[in-house]
Design a protein around this motif. Sequence first.
Motif, short mmCIF file in Angstrom:
data_model
loop_
_atom_site.label_atom_id
_atom_site.label_comp_id
_atom_site.label_asym_id
_atom_site.label_seq_id
_atom_site.Cartn_x
_atom_site.Cartn_y
_atom_site.Cartn_z
N ARG A 1 1.19 4.15 -3.37
CA ARG A 1 0.56 5.45 -3.00
C ARG A 1 1.89 6.35 -3.32
O ARG A 1 1.65 7.38 -3.80
N GLU B 1 -3.05 -2.86 4.83
CA GLU B 1 -4.15 -2.66 3.74
C GLU B 1 -5.39 -1.88 4.29
O GLU B 1 -6.33 -1.46 3.38
N GLU C 1 0.59 -1.22 0.04
CA GLU C 1 0.12 0.02 -0.04
C GLU C 1 0.67 1.19 0.13
O GLU C 1 0.55 2.19 -0.87
#
Length: 555
Positions: free
Chosen positions: A338, A471, A334
């Motif tokens: 990002r 997550e 994640e």
Amino acid sequence: MNDKPWLEHYPVEVPITYDYPKQNLAQFLVQSAELFPEHIALDFLGKKISYKDLLDSVYRFTNALLKLGIRKGDRVAIMLPNCPQAVIAYYGTLLMGGIVVMTNPLYMPRELEYQLRDASVQMIITLDILVDRVKKATEKEPLNYILVTSVKDYLPFPKNWLYPLTTKKTSPIIYNNNMMSFLSFLKQSTSIPTQTAVDADEDLALIQYTGGTTGFAKGVMLTHCNLVANTIQSKLWFYRAQMGKERYLAALPFFHVFGMTVLLNQSVLMAGTLILMPRFDINQVLKTMDRLKPTVFPGAPTMYIAVINHPEVQKYDLSSVNICISGAASLPREVQERFESITGGKLIEGYGLTEASPVTHANNIWEKRKIGSIGIPFPDTEARIVHPDTGEEMPLGEIGELIIRGPQVMRGYWQQPEETYKALRDGWLFTGDLARMDEEGFFYILDRRKDLIIAGGYNIYPREVEEVLFEHPDVEEAVVAGVVDSYRGETVKAYIILKEGSTANEEELQRWCKDKLAVYKVPKIYEFRDSFPKTLVGKVLRRKLIEEDHDNTLK
């Protein structure tokens, strides 16, 4: 090729093997200063120092050491944050054949006393605000010399003038033959080029102490050859990096071997500009990235987590960043995805340890990579998965202990032959990390052997559970550890930092984990916290969390 399947995934630009020069590590600085004398080597909060001026100061430091009677093989400790003085003292010590002992400025007297005594240090370079701590640490065994500097010594005007208004008052320093001023030390010296010949394979450049999570820290002996090789291996991997053009955001501390290799030595080899950050402050980091446009930003996962979760990250232009290598802890998927979407740069996970200078594996930057993997071994680096007890090689895909062999692997532990024997066998470094290799030669770290949780006979790897928790949209940081359980032996506990404004609770996280993990892996206990204990590199101290639990149980 069969026993090294990773070679098929090497970019065509990266050689499988390389002839590393047998030279003093500081030769990188001499070469870059010859090629790019006017190029900015260091940018310290606005104070810019060219390669020519940096080398001039380094020669002054080298000559001043020799004048004091410090000679090849003597140990010189550096207890400084990222600042020009740290760079000058580092390369100045190396040029005269001295051995650098990098020391954490956060150390308390007891920790410092152990390292200074263990390495038989002759001199320490430290900040004025840390002198009292150094004095206390050396009461029983005084050092020959304490060299004192201040952050303001290398700040530009008017920051140097304002600096005293922002720092704590300390007792005045009385200078004498043993307690010397850094600036005077350089001023009274000469910049005549000086270099002591070293045997790069045999002579130590560095004694770097490991974290010491189990008892006292061990001094890792790294030769000039070890550090030269790992710096070049890292350069070969970043094959698109351009001489004299890269800008390195130095938020990782140089006293950690990861920052020393991928920032300090790497930037100097490439004649890059080091943008020095004395400490990691997310607001300062974002402003600096926006203003000074770094192209390379190595870090620990917590640094990238801080960037992506900053409430005003969109206000800053971070598009200059091309390459980031994450180390010191596992990088959650994640966070990687990002960060790349925000910056447009590449964030890859790598792996290393102090005993290997430190980098041994990394994912490809521009070619095939696998999220969740530490990537493939560097040039000239061999890696195997063996049975933790018998040392026999494990079948493909099976979990075992990761062992490594290559030019970056240490000579051993300083004055600890028994510990050296445990870690080094037939040139192979036994890492203590549990890992597996897939059929394409990509490696996956499951966890430290000592972090493995055994609950009811099942092996549980904290990293796997942490990935699932990361997550969850409300989780900012997560750490998983095994805590004592009277029935299962150990049980899984999750320590959670929630994102600001989140109302997620234990029941919600439990449901989330049950959907994604086998029932025996699901955390049974959740503790919500505002912060985690961390090293200065940003690595969470999992053991400290467990110890806090243990102490609370005893109360």
